[in-house]
Design an enzyme around this catalytic site. Structure first.
Site, PDB file in Angstrom:
ATOM      1  N   SER A 290       2.364   1.206  -1.099  1.00 47.56           N
ATOM      2  CA  SER A 290       3.478   0.519  -0.490  1.00 47.56           C
ATOM      3  C   SER A 290       3.123   0.390   0.986  1.00 47.56           C
ATOM      4  CB  SER A 290       4.764   1.320  -0.617  1.00 47.56           C
ATOM      5  OG  SER A 290       4.972   1.790  -1.940  1.00 47.56           O
ATOM      6  N   ALA A 358       2.833   5.830  -1.280  1.00 47.72           N
ATOM      7  CA  ALA A 358       1.951   6.615  -2.146  1.00 47.72           C
ATOM      8  C   ALA A 358       0.732   7.076  -1.363  1.00 47.72           C
ATOM      9  CB  ALA A 358       1.525   5.786  -3.356  1.00 47.72           C
ATOM     10  N   ASN A 530      -1.188   2.189   2.035  1.00 51.61           N
ATOM     11  CA  ASN A 530      -1.939   2.986   1.062  1.00 51.61           C
ATOM     12  C   ASN A 530      -3.405   3.116   1.424  1.00 51.61           C
ATOM     13  OD1 ASN A 530       0.077   1.141  -1.032  1.00 51.61           O
ATOM     14  ND2 ASN A 530       0.407   3.328  -0.788  1.00 51.61           N
TER      15      ASN A 530
END
Length: 846
Positions: A290, A358, A530
């Site tokens: 994200s 994440a 990420n």
């Protein structure tokens, strides 16, 4: 259209209501729960103790999302076949093989009374609304239950915890392709020989790339542990792996995101074809979520700190996240959170704000257990044959026969795969095993933190590989790459399984002090998409995930660095710009320009590159709502597909070549299921075109002895032939198809969470958050200490009445989302009261 909230107030709790004044709120009784909804249906819960507060939370979640939550519970525990039939038996088996229920129950049983009140209160609130539904199903039972032919079950604390375990831990912190990597390495050694095969493996799946952009700048710190992939001792100790790669056995889904329930052979064919076309971005891909940017006091204009989060979970109807305000028992927060977790993943408490992406750290290892040929169910560990743990599971099947099977577990973890030809069982070991509930509660308790020190105390307890972000009212900003990570033995190659005989068991877990973190960086901002958290930090073992010189986070960094300071509106506008940005133009345009610089102006290959040169990389829709204004992405798609076929794909033996063929552009007619990223093949190719500038040794010449320019031009010739046949010879007239965006009615598991007709579409795909939120501290444009907004599309509610009436807040944020709008998040009692749409008061004795 009926207002369901008003209907609930009038029909269910009218006798409990009275006018809510602010003094009355402060003096409310211990048994009282006030529920106030704003103009978008977002509830604020007021209660004086933890149990009542979370009772109110569970109660409103059941009002708004009962069917979605029921299917999430069944999806995370493997009980879908019980209500949807035989097509979900294999799915249920896979889910149950991947967790150990007794371990979760033991964690819950060990909770303090206060923490138990969170889970118990939430479950009791859910059940209270379910009881009311059961007394009046003609009005209150969500239509989807009638559509699929079953009724909701009651909840317990285990169910509340498992929603988090199944949708956060098992989705974003459980990814591993170590067995797939072993299958690839086996094929590479067969093609190139043992030594050269390992070298090519390192070229395709490097562990650390010094050129990878990092969230923590090099001048701040580097990761202290060093990894030498040339010093791998475990690869030579592993047996061959000649079975189909496990990634091919993941359940295949259709374009609508629904499980296809195929035979094993057909499933493998489908997954292989889908991955070859769409790669990690496609139907057979992996989560690539994200983004986040946090701007501190030295870079924020007209404010002390600005936080913008864009978690990319995918797009679903009802919405993936749930908006909530919690007020009382030490909580005073507002925000939203996936699947209505009892801890807000995105939000603020008036003093600090927080968000997440994440992390993709490597917190999972696979241990190759040596099985006994004489004693079934035994494996070798520390010189002894040890009996595996086992449990019998029975799948209840609607309109079918129940199926019973056995789940096996070793000292390392659950058995995922068994290779009888080598007498090997592969067990998954998670660094966060036994810490799932504590991780959930870390998110809950961080909501009470008032400063960096208190917040990082909770970050240390969060064991999943998730990036946490921080900002506060004084303009301080921070970042922690949270999670528990193994302290591995020297010589352990984390990309591959290791023998489970005991020698390679973890030494323990690394201390939290080792986790990458930064507080008030010199740059004045923090950005992540990420990407790698810190220089020299090792990447996930996923074959489809690489941290290298090609990274989309550069698009965010570039926009933030263009201005010495950013206002809140400018920070929000980064969403619009990055969501439309082609991710490959910046990477490959210099290579294309160099290859065509000597061509004549009339050469169509040069015309293609000049078209790319004039383009800013932003994809905008034509008025027809179906095509792009510029053909740049179409050109790059065809060129990159041809380049990969001529280079990376040609170097990798079948069937693994399909892992690297996707350009990252191809999708279904309904659009991508999640975030777009630079494809793994493109990242490997990027390192190759850098030549000596790349830190990744090129063990195999991807250009097969040809000059790089020759290969680039040949791929451009393919591009011209393909696109000119399709659109004509005048590039300026090309109208290439745009990507759509679909809010799918099936959850990310592929299980229905709504009826098919609830699917929603928008013409333009936007590479942005499933929700987006922005929190601004100490804005000079307001007398409030904090301003906050979010957009949670399609809307707050998922309720459809039995007669088909759709709740007014089901999709009232859809157009707002499409137009990059946002709505205010209220925190104070005064603001909530000023924007009140409905109110409900409960008196509940515990």
């Amino acid at each position: 259209m009926k207002n369901r909230n008003r209907m609930i107030v009038n029909c269910v709790t009218a006798s409990l209501m009275y006018y809510w004044s602010l003094p009355a709120l402060a003096e409310q009784s211990s048994s009282e729960i006030k529920i106030v909804r704003d103009e978008y249906g977002m509830p604020h819960i007021y209660a004086n103790d933890t149990w009542h507060l979370f009772y109110g939370y569970g109660y409103v979640v059941a009002q708004d999302r009962l069917f979605q939550m029921e299917m999430a519970r069944r999806s995370t525990q493997g009980t879908v076949a019980e209500v949807l039939g035989k097509d979900f038996v294999k799915f249920d088996k896979d889910i149950r093989r991947n967790y150990w229920p007794d371990a979760i129950r033991a964690q819950i049983a060990a909770l303090s009374p206060e923490d138990m009140s969170i889970l118990q209160g939430y479950a009791d609130g859910m059940n209270a609304w379910i009881d009311k539904v059961n007394t009046n199903p003609e009005t209150l039972l969500p239509k989807q239950f009638n559509t699929f032919g079953f009724t909701p079950k009651r909840w317990e604390p285990f169910d509340v915890a498992m929603i988090f375990v199944g949708t956060m831990a098992n989705r974003f912190s459980d990814s591993t392709s170590e067995i797939d990597n072993l299958a690839l390495l086996t094929a590479l050694k067969d093609k190139y020989g043992v030594s050269q095969g390992m070298a090519v493996f390192n070229q395709l799946k490097w562990l650390v790339n010094p050129s990878a952009p990092t969230t923590i700048a090099v001048q701040e710190s580097n990761y202290p542990l060093k990894f030498n992939q040339q010093n791998s001792q475990t690869a030579a100790l592993l047996p061959r792996y000649d079975l189909p790669a496990p990634m091919l056995d993941r359940p295949a889904k259709g374009a609508d995101g629904a499980l296809l329930a195929l035979t094993a052979g057909k499933n493998r064919e489908t997954i292989a074809a889908q991955f070859a076309q769409g790669g990690a971005n496609g139907l057979a891909g992996y989560p690539t979520t994200s983004n986040m940017w946090v701007i501190g006091k030295s870079k924020a204009q007209d404010a002390k700190a600005i936080m913008v989060n864009g978690p990319q979970f995918g797009w679903y109807a009802p919405a993936y996240t749930y908006g909530i305000g919690l007020h009382g028992a030490g909580y005073d927060v507002t925000g939203n959170t996936p699947f209505a977790y009892p801890g807000l993943v995105f939000g603020h408490n008036g003093v600090i704000s927080w968000g997440s992406t994440a992390g993709f750290g490597d917190d999972v290892d696979i241990f190759a257990e040596r099985l006994s040929a004489e004693k079934p169910g035994y494996y070798l560990h520390n010189g002894k044959w040890v009996k595996m743990l086992s449990r019998e599971e029975t799948i209840t099947v609607k309109n079918g026969q129940a199926e019973t099977f056995t789940v096996w577990r070793t000292v390392h973890g659950n058995i995922l795969q068994t290779d009888q030809t080598t007498q090997t069982a592969y067990a998954k070991s998670r660094a966060w095993d036994g810490k799932e509930v504590a991780s959930l509660l870390a998110w809950t308790h961080q909501m009470k933190a008032k400063n960096w020190q208190e917040w990082t105390q909770q970050a240390a307890k969060q064991a999943l590989t998730i990036n946490w972000y921080y900002a506060d009212v004084n303009g301080n900003i921070g970042y922690v790459h949270t999670g528990a990570y193994p302290d591995r033995q020297s010589g352990h190659d984390p990309r591959l399984p290791v023998p489970g005989t005991g020698k390679w068991d973890w030494k323990g877990l690394l201390p939290f002090e080792m986790n990458p973190k930064v507080y008030n960086p010199q740059s004045g901002y923090i950005a992540n998409w990420n990407n790698s958290p810190q220089k020299d930090y090792p990447a996930s073992d996923l074959f489809a995930f690489l941290w290298g010189g090609a990274d989309r986070v550069t698009e965010i960094d570039r926009l933030l660095e263009q201005k010495p300071r950013l206002t809140a509106d400018q920070a929000w506008d980064v969403i619009r710009q990055t969501s439309r940005q082609d991710l490959n133009l910046r990477l490959f345009l210099p290579t294309l320009q160099a290859a065509t610089s000597g061509l004549t102006q009339s050469d169509p290959r040069r015309q293609l590159v000049e078209t790319l040169t004039r383009w800013d990389g932003i994809n905008l829709l034509n008025d027809d709502g179906k095509t792009w204004q510029q053909p740049g992405s179409a050109i790059l798609n065809v060129w990159l597909t041809s380049m990969l076929k001529r280079t990376v794909v040609a170097a990798v033996p079948m069937p693994f070549d399909k892992w690297y063929s996707a350009s990252g552009y191809e999708t279904t007619q309904d659009g991508p299921t999640g975030s777009l990223n630079i494809s793994v093949g493109a990242k490997i190719l990027y390192e190759a075109v850098q030549g000596d500038k790349s830190p990744i040794p090129q063990a195999v010449d991807l250009f097969a002895g040809k000059p790089q320019q020759e290969v680039v031009l040949a791929a451009l010739e393919d591009t011209w032939e393909t696109l000119s046949k399709r659109y004509g010879n005048n590039v300026s007239n090309w109208k290439t198809p745009a990507m759509a965006l679909t809010f799918r009615a099936n959850n990310f598991f592929g299980v229905p969470q709504a009826a098919a007709e609830e699917t929603r579409h928008q013409a333009e795909y936007q590479n942005r958050g499933t929700e987006n939120d922005m929190i601004v501290f100490s804005p000079t444009t307001s007398d409030r200490p904090v301003l906050a907004w979010d957009v949670v599309a399609p809307g707050q509610s998922g309720f459809i009445a039995p007669d088909g009436t759709v709740d007014k807040h089901y999709e009232d944020q859809l157009k707002m989302y499409e137009n990059f709008g946002r709505k205010s998040l209220w925190l104070t009692k005064q603001d909530v009261e000023a924007h009140k749409e409905s109110q409900e008061v409960l008196h509940v004795q515990r």
